[in-house]
Design a protein around this motif. Structure first.
Motif, mmCIF file in Angstrom:
data_model
loop_
_atom_site.group_PDB
_atom_site.id
_atom_site.type_symbol
_atom_site.label_atom_id
_atom_site.label_comp_id
_atom_site.label_asym_id
_atom_site.label_seq_id
_atom_site.Cartn_x
_atom_site.Cartn_y
_atom_site.Cartn_z
ATOM 1 N N LEU A 97 0.837 -1.203 0.000
ATOM 2 C CA LEU A 97 0.000 0.000 0.000
ATOM 3 C C LEU A 97 0.871 1.253 0.000
ATOM 4 O O LEU A 97 0.649 2.191 -0.774
ATOM 5 C CB LEU A 97 -0.939 0.013 1.207
ATOM 6 C CG LEU A 97 -2.019 -1.058 1.270
ATOM 7 C CD1 LEU A 97 -2.841 -0.886 2.534
ATOM 8 C CD2 LEU A 97 -2.905 -1.022 0.050
ATOM 9 N N ARG A 98 1.861 1.268 0.881
ATOM 10 C CA ARG A 98 2.734 2.430 0.965
ATOM 11 C C ARG A 98 3.669 2.520 -0.255
ATOM 12 O O ARG A 98 4.050 3.616 -0.661
ATOM 13 C CB ARG A 98 3.558 2.365 2.259
ATOM 14 C CG ARG A 98 2.733 2.383 3.532
ATOM 15 C CD ARG A 98 2.064 3.750 3.773
ATOM 16 N NE ARG A 98 0.820 3.927 3.004
ATOM 17 C CZ ARG A 98 -0.383 3.589 3.414
ATOM 18 N NH1 ARG A 98 -0.526 3.047 4.610
ATOM 19 N NH2 ARG A 98 -1.444 3.792 2.669
ATOM 20 N N VAL A 99 4.046 1.373 -0.810
ATOM 21 C CA VAL A 99 4.876 1.386 -2.021
ATOM 22 C C VAL A 99 4.124 2.088 -3.152
ATOM 23 O O VAL A 99 4.685 2.930 -3.866
ATOM 24 C CB VAL A 99 5.265 -0.048 -2.437
ATOM 25 C CG1 VAL A 99 5.925 -0.056 -3.824
ATOM 26 C CG2 VAL A 99 6.217 -0.653 -1.418
ATOM 27 N N ILE A 100 2.853 1.770 -3.304
ATOM 28 C CA ILE A 100 2.055 2.406 -4.343
ATOM 29 C C ILE A 100 1.852 3.882 -4.042
ATOM 30 O O ILE A 100 1.911 4.731 -4.941
ATOM 31 C CB ILE A 100 0.710 1.671 -4.499
ATOM 32 C CG1 ILE A 100 0.953 0.268 -5.069
ATOM 33 C CG2 ILE A 100 -0.244 2.455 -5.404
ATOM 34 C CD1 ILE A 100 -0.286 -0.607 -5.119
ATOM 35 N N ASP A 101 1.645 4.226 -2.777
ATOM 36 C CA ASP A 101 1.489 5.633 -2.391
ATOM 37 C C ASP A 101 2.754 6.435 -2.684
ATOM 38 O O ASP A 101 2.696 7.545 -3.214
ATOM 39 C CB ASP A 101 1.181 5.749 -0.894
ATOM 40 C CG ASP A 101 -0.223 5.296 -0.533
ATOM 41 O OD1 ASP A 101 -1.095 5.268 -1.430
ATOM 42 O OD2 ASP A 101 -0.443 4.962 0.647
ATOM 43 N N ARG A 102 3.908 5.862 -2.303
ATOM 44 C CA ARG A 102 5.169 6.604 -2.325
ATOM 45 C C ARG A 102 5.953 6.424 -3.618
ATOM 46 O O ARG A 102 6.904 7.148 -3.871
ATOM 47 C CB ARG A 102 6.045 6.154 -1.146
ATOM 48 C CG ARG A 102 5.417 6.394 0.215
ATOM 49 C CD ARG A 102 6.139 5.637 1.328
ATOM 50 N NE ARG A 102 7.520 6.048 1.492
ATOM 51 C CZ ARG A 102 8.560 5.262 1.246
ATOM 52 N NH1 ARG A 102 8.386 4.021 0.811
ATOM 53 N NH2 ARG A 102 9.786 5.706 1.429
ATOM 54 N N ARG A 103 5.575 5.389 -4.399
ATOM 55 C CA ARG A 103 6.321 5.052 -5.618
ATOM 56 C C ARG A 103 7.766 4.682 -5.299
ATOM 57 O O ARG A 103 8.663 4.838 -6.131
ATOM 58 C CB ARG A 103 6.300 6.211 -6.625
ATOM 59 C CG ARG A 103 4.906 6.626 -7.116
ATOM 60 C CD ARG A 103 4.175 5.449 -7.750
ATOM 61 N NE ARG A 103 3.124 5.847 -8.664
ATOM 62 C CZ ARG A 103 1.817 5.655 -8.456
ATOM 63 N NH1 ARG A 103 1.398 5.091 -7.330
ATOM 64 N NH2 ARG A 103 0.928 6.013 -9.362
ATOM 65 N N ARG A 104 7.987 4.141 -4.136
ATOM 66 C CA ARG A 104 9.316 3.699 -3.701
ATOM 67 C C ARG A 104 9.172 2.351 -3.014
ATOM 68 O O ARG A 104 8.150 2.075 -2.370
ATOM 69 C CB ARG A 104 9.944 4.711 -2.724
ATOM 70 C CG ARG A 104 10.284 6.058 -3.348
ATOM 71 C CD ARG A 104 11.414 5.943 -4.354
ATOM 72 N NE ARG A 104 11.743 7.217 -4.986
ATOM 73 C CZ ARG A 104 11.197 7.667 -6.113
ATOM 74 N NH1 ARG A 104 10.268 6.934 -6.725
ATOM 75 N NH2 ARG A 104 11.549 8.813 -6.632
ATOM 76 N N GLY A 105 10.217 1.516 -3.133
ATOM 77 C CA GLY A 105 10.130 0.211 -2.504
ATOM 78 C C GLY A 105 11.439 -0.532 -2.514
ATOM 79 O O GLY A 105 12.479 -0.018 -2.938
ATOM 80 N N LEU A 106 11.374 -1.765 -2.034
ATOM 81 C CA LEU A 106 12.500 -2.689 -2.050
ATOM 82 C C LEU A 106 12.506 -3.456 -3.373
ATOM 83 O O LEU A 106 11.503 -3.462 -4.107
ATOM 84 C CB LEU A 106 12.366 -3.688 -0.901
ATOM 85 C CG LEU A 106 12.487 -3.165 0.522
ATOM 86 C CD1 LEU A 106 12.169 -4.285 1.509
ATOM 87 C CD2 LEU A 106 13.884 -2.612 0.780
ATOM 88 N N PRO A 107 13.600 -4.146 -3.674
ATOM 89 C CA PRO A 107 13.616 -4.965 -4.898
ATOM 90 C C PRO A 107 12.440 -5.930 -4.976
ATOM 91 O O PRO A 107 11.801 -6.057 -6.027
ATOM 92 C CB PRO A 107 14.956 -5.699 -4.802
ATOM 93 C CG PRO A 107 15.845 -4.739 -4.069
ATOM 94 C CD PRO A 107 14.947 -4.096 -3.045
ATOM 95 N N VAL A 108 12.110 -6.616 -3.862
ATOM 96 C CA VAL A 108 11.052 -7.616 -3.929
ATOM 97 C C VAL A 108 9.675 -6.983 -4.121
ATOM 98 O O VAL A 108 8.849 -7.488 -4.903
ATOM 99 C CB VAL A 108 11.079 -8.536 -2.688
ATOM 100 C CG1 VAL A 108 10.798 -7.769 -1.397
ATOM 101 C CG2 VAL A 108 10.090 -9.688 -2.852
ATOM 102 N N SER A 109 9.388 -5.881 -3.440
ATOM 103 C CA SER A 109 8.055 -5.272 -3.576
ATOM 104 C C SER A 109 7.876 -4.666 -4.963
ATOM 105 O O SER A 109 6.789 -4.762 -5.558
ATOM 106 C CB SER A 109 7.838 -4.221 -2.487
ATOM 107 O OG SER A 109 8.855 -3.242 -2.488
ATOM 108 N N LEU A 110 8.917 -4.053 -5.501
ATOM 109 C CA LEU A 110 8.826 -3.491 -6.849
ATOM 110 C C LEU A 110 8.724 -4.591 -7.895
ATOM 111 O O LEU A 110 7.991 -4.463 -8.886
ATOM 112 C CB LEU A 110 10.036 -2.599 -7.124
ATOM 113 C CG LEU A 110 10.104 -1.324 -6.279
ATOM 114 C CD1 LEU A 110 11.434 -0.621 -6.483
ATOM 115 C CD2 LEU A 110 8.951 -0.379 -6.615
#
Length: 274
Positions: A97-110
């Motif tokens: 949820l936060r990855v989609i909000d922030r457009r930032r993430g870890l290798p696995v979530s992206l």
């Protein structure tokens, strides 16, 4: 073993055949456990938007290279997804949820996002079991390119892969097939949860880590490490009965003789400690 109310919502993931799991939708369900009042509809709409944009951008993409380039243009270019280099260990980077909000993430979530959208178009994209830094493979075993979602979907050449592996596993490492083996959908979700749990424990939040390992055992009960780590944390918290239950569950799904002996030894050590 009974699940708590918070984990009931993800029991269905365990009941599904692995190939039937939409990893981005499943990762949203896992993230929603920490945001119970959040409406997931806008996030599901976002997942659909990724696929629709990719369908338009990749309409003429026929080779794996062209598909990889279209995927990077959409996910990194159009939607702005990139690795969080400034706050790599921020728990938000493993919360979809936060990855989609922030457009930032870890290798696995992206990589989850990079793999799920093209799969809905019939493209083959697989998260790889690359140690330390998940990559994605666009194409089949015999016709493929590797891409790095953390680095804006950049294509990874063979020498770059070798350098990445040497950085994680040591300078003498020679890449083998196990380092670029596709992960099952459950394994990807387990790796996502493992990232969250290790960060929680490193920050001193053992209760949070235990909850995450519990979720791991719910969605992937055949994955032994979740049971073992949960037993360890339960024992540390003084819950000997809970630790014994977790080890017993692990014993039920373990067939390796050496590991079974290890589990039995651990159970024996708990005898009389209730």
């Amino acid at each position: 073993m009974a699940t708590s109310a918070s984990t009931d919502a993800i029991v269905q993931i365990d009941l599904m055949e692995d190939e039937a799991i939409d990893i981005d939708a499943a990762a949203l369900q896992l993230a929603a456990l920490d945001h119970p009042d959040t409406d997931l509809s806008p996030y599901v709409a976002q997942l659909n938007a990724f696929t629709e944009s990719l369908a338009a951008a990749g309409v003429d993409a026929e080779t794996v290279e062209e598909r990889a380039q279209a995927l990077a243009r959409v996910m990194a270019g159009t939607f702005g997804f990139s690795g969080d280099r400034n706050q790599y260990d921020d728990p938000a980077n493993a919360d979809l949820l936060r990855v989609i909000d922030r457009r930032r993430g870890l290798p696995v979530s992206l990589t989850i996002l990079y793999a799920a959208a093209p799969r809905r178009l019939g493209w083959r994209v697989d998260p790889l079991n690359t140690p330390g830094h998940v990559l994605a493979r666009v194409g089949s075993e015999t016709d493929a390119v590797l891409i790095d979602p953390f680095n804006d979907g950049r294509i990874v050449a063979a020498d770059e892969l070798a350098a990445l592996l040497r950085g994680v596993l040591g300078p003498a490492t020679v890449p083998t097939i196990e380092h670029v083996t596709p992960m099952s959908n459950r394994s990807v979700l387990v790796r996502l949860l493992m990232n969250q749990a290790s960060r929680a424990e490193a920050s001193g939040d053992a209760a949070r880590a235990s909850t995450l390992y519990e979720r791991m055992t719910v969605i992937a009960p055949a994955h032994g490490q979740g049971w073992w780590e949960r037993a360890r944390l339960l024992l540390h918290a003084g819950d000997v009965s809970g630790a014994r239950c977790s080890l017993s569950a692990m014993l039920e799904i373990t067939r390796d003789p050496a590991l079974r002996t290890h589990i039995c030894s651990a159970l024996d050590s708990l005898s009389g400690r209730d």
